[in-house]
Design an enzyme around this catalytic site. Sequence first.
Site, PDB file in Angstrom:
ATOM      1  N   THR A   1       2.565  -4.937  -1.339  1.00 24.97           N
ATOM      2  CA  THR A   1       1.156  -4.594  -1.494  1.00 24.97           C
ATOM      3  C   THR A   1       0.655  -5.513  -2.585  1.00 24.97           C
ATOM      4  OG1 THR A   1       1.538  -2.267  -0.985  1.00 24.97           O
ATOM      5  CG2 THR A   1      -0.369  -2.732  -2.362  1.00 24.97           C
TER       6      THR A   1
ATOM      7  N   THR B   1       1.939  -0.288  -6.693  1.00 29.78           N
ATOM      8  CA  THR B   1       2.657  -0.751  -5.507  1.00 29.78           C
ATOM      9  C   THR B   1       3.965   0.039  -5.440  1.00 29.78           C
ATOM     10  OG1 THR B   1       3.795  -2.493  -6.748  1.00 29.78           O
ATOM     11  CG2 THR B   1       1.743  -3.122  -5.652  1.00 29.78           C
ATOM     12  N   GLY B   2       4.552   0.068  -4.269  1.00 28.92           N
ATOM     13  CA  GLY B   2       5.807   0.808  -4.106  1.00 28.92           C
ATOM     14  C   GLY B   2       5.591   2.022  -3.214  1.00 28.92           C
TER      15      GLY B   2
ATOM     16  N   SER C   1       3.543  -8.369   3.826  1.00 21.55           N
ATOM     17  CA  SER C   1       3.275  -7.025   3.304  1.00 21.55           C
ATOM     18  C   SER C   1       1.795  -6.732   3.159  1.00 21.55           C
ATOM     19  CB  SER C   1       3.957  -6.866   1.945  1.00 21.55           C
ATOM     20  OG  SER C   1       3.317  -7.675   0.986  1.00 21.55           O
TER      21      SER C   1
ATOM     22  N   THR D   1      -2.914  -3.616   1.485  1.00 20.35           N
ATOM     23  CA  THR D   1      -1.528  -3.578   1.983  1.00 20.35           C
ATOM     24  C   THR D   1      -1.477  -3.420   3.499  1.00 20.35           C
ATOM     25  OG1 THR D   1       0.604  -2.463   1.657  1.00 20.35           O
ATOM     26  CG2 THR D   1      -1.313  -1.053   1.862  1.00 20.35           C
TER      27      THR D   1
ATOM     28  N   ARG E   1      -0.077   6.588   9.840  1.00 15.38           N
ATOM     29  CA  ARG E   1       0.283   6.869   8.435  1.00 15.38           C
ATOM     30  C   ARG E   1      -0.622   6.047   7.496  1.00 15.38           C
ATOM     31  NH1 ARG E   1       2.135   3.521   3.844  1.00 15.38           N
ATOM     32  NH2 ARG E   1       3.408   4.834   2.517  1.00 15.38           N
TER      33      ARG E   1
HETATM   34  N1  ASP Z   1       2.262   1.376  -1.631  1.00 24.64           N
HETATM   35  C1  ASP Z   1       2.358   0.869  -0.289  1.00 24.64           C
HETATM   36  C2  ASP Z   1       2.285   2.021   0.669  1.00 24.64           C
HETATM   37  O1  ASP Z   1       2.926   3.015   0.423  1.00 24.64           O
HETATM   38  C3  ASP Z   1       3.579   0.093   0.003  1.00 24.64           C
HETATM   39  C4  ASP Z   1       4.065  -0.855  -1.049  1.00 24.64           C
HETATM   40  O2  ASP Z   1       3.425  -1.071  -2.050  1.00 24.64           O
HETATM   41  O3  ASP Z   1       5.153  -1.407  -0.903  1.00 24.64           O
HETATM   42  O4  ASP Z   1       1.651   1.886   1.671  1.00 24.64           O
END
Ligand code: ASP
Length: 353
Positions: A202, A253-254, A90, A220, A230
């Site tokens: 991330t 994160t997320g 990730s 990330t 993106r």
């Molecule tokens: N926040 C990250 C993104 O949207 C992905 C993640 O944290 O899982 O790129």
Amino acid sequence: MTDVLSRREFLVSTAGGLAASATLGIPHPMRPPRPLPPTPRWAARPVIVASGNGLRAVQRAFELIMQGTDPLDAVVEGVKIQELDPNDDSVGYGGLPNADGVVQLDASCMHGPTKRAGAVGALENIKTPSEVAKLVLKYTNHVFLVGEGAKRFALSYGFEEEDLLTERSRQKWLRWRANRNPKDDYLDVPETEQMVVRPTGTINCEAVTPNGAIASVTTTSGLAWKIPGRVGDSPIIGAGQYCDNDVGAAGSTGRGESNIKVCGGFLTVEHMRRGMKPTDACLETLTRVVAMTEARLLNERGRPKFGLEFYAVNKRGEFGCASLYAGEDFAVHDGTAARLVDAAHLYDEPEPA
Ligand code: ASP
């Protein structure tokens, strides 16, 4: 720093007294101010906080800040462990690629004492985007470099151009592509061999040093199989992370798109500026995220169909983390040992599959 905190404590403790004095017409101050407490050895409680994948990061960064290393250097050294780990799919090297099979990395950082920020987006072929973001912060008049320009910038500082796909991440991408559309010309991989459809991940890491200096970084490979180009929340100053040396730092994160819309890193720091503790500040930001979530992303109970977490530290070295759903943890080192701590949550149930 000590003076600031002490005065603030003093003002809070005498706020009631002030109001009473005004009503009674007694000139302020009624009493001389409390004497300042004896100067502590540390201006703040030193702490490193990171997302749940950051146990090694908090360990390393804590060792470094206690040796006097700058907090930004310390957190970048911490997250680099994850970026360079081929088994973490990730972040950095070995991160899952975009829909074309190309790994595009995002990172940002802020340095409280100098009030600087740096970021890179959609960076290809460089293993450690956090270091490149730090170079943008340190050596340029800009804040955010993307794509080919960000890569050329990194190469000019001696970074090596490398293939970031590992055999493992390549296999995952090939399977995703094969199973993407049952009607295309790629034969589907049997269910038993399928990988998770859309893993995310991330690392965010934040530091408060013993003298109250604060820094933060987020790095990330973004959402797996994303549309090429993106850019998520991680490299966006004020979303993926934010740091104000007078207040604290916060990161996330997320699901990045949901964070970007509320400027979650910034918002969490602003909640702390208004007096909230780090955990409460994170929960308050998540409440805003839910309020700003479009209907297609809410389930029948009006809850988001995605996961999102916020991490925060304040100037005193207090820390916290909150997630939309139960079951998340985060990494902390505040002097005893690097450890995982349960995150607070908005909904008392696990994240929807
Ligand atoms: N926040 C990250 C993104 O949207 C992905 C993640 O944290 O899982 O790129």
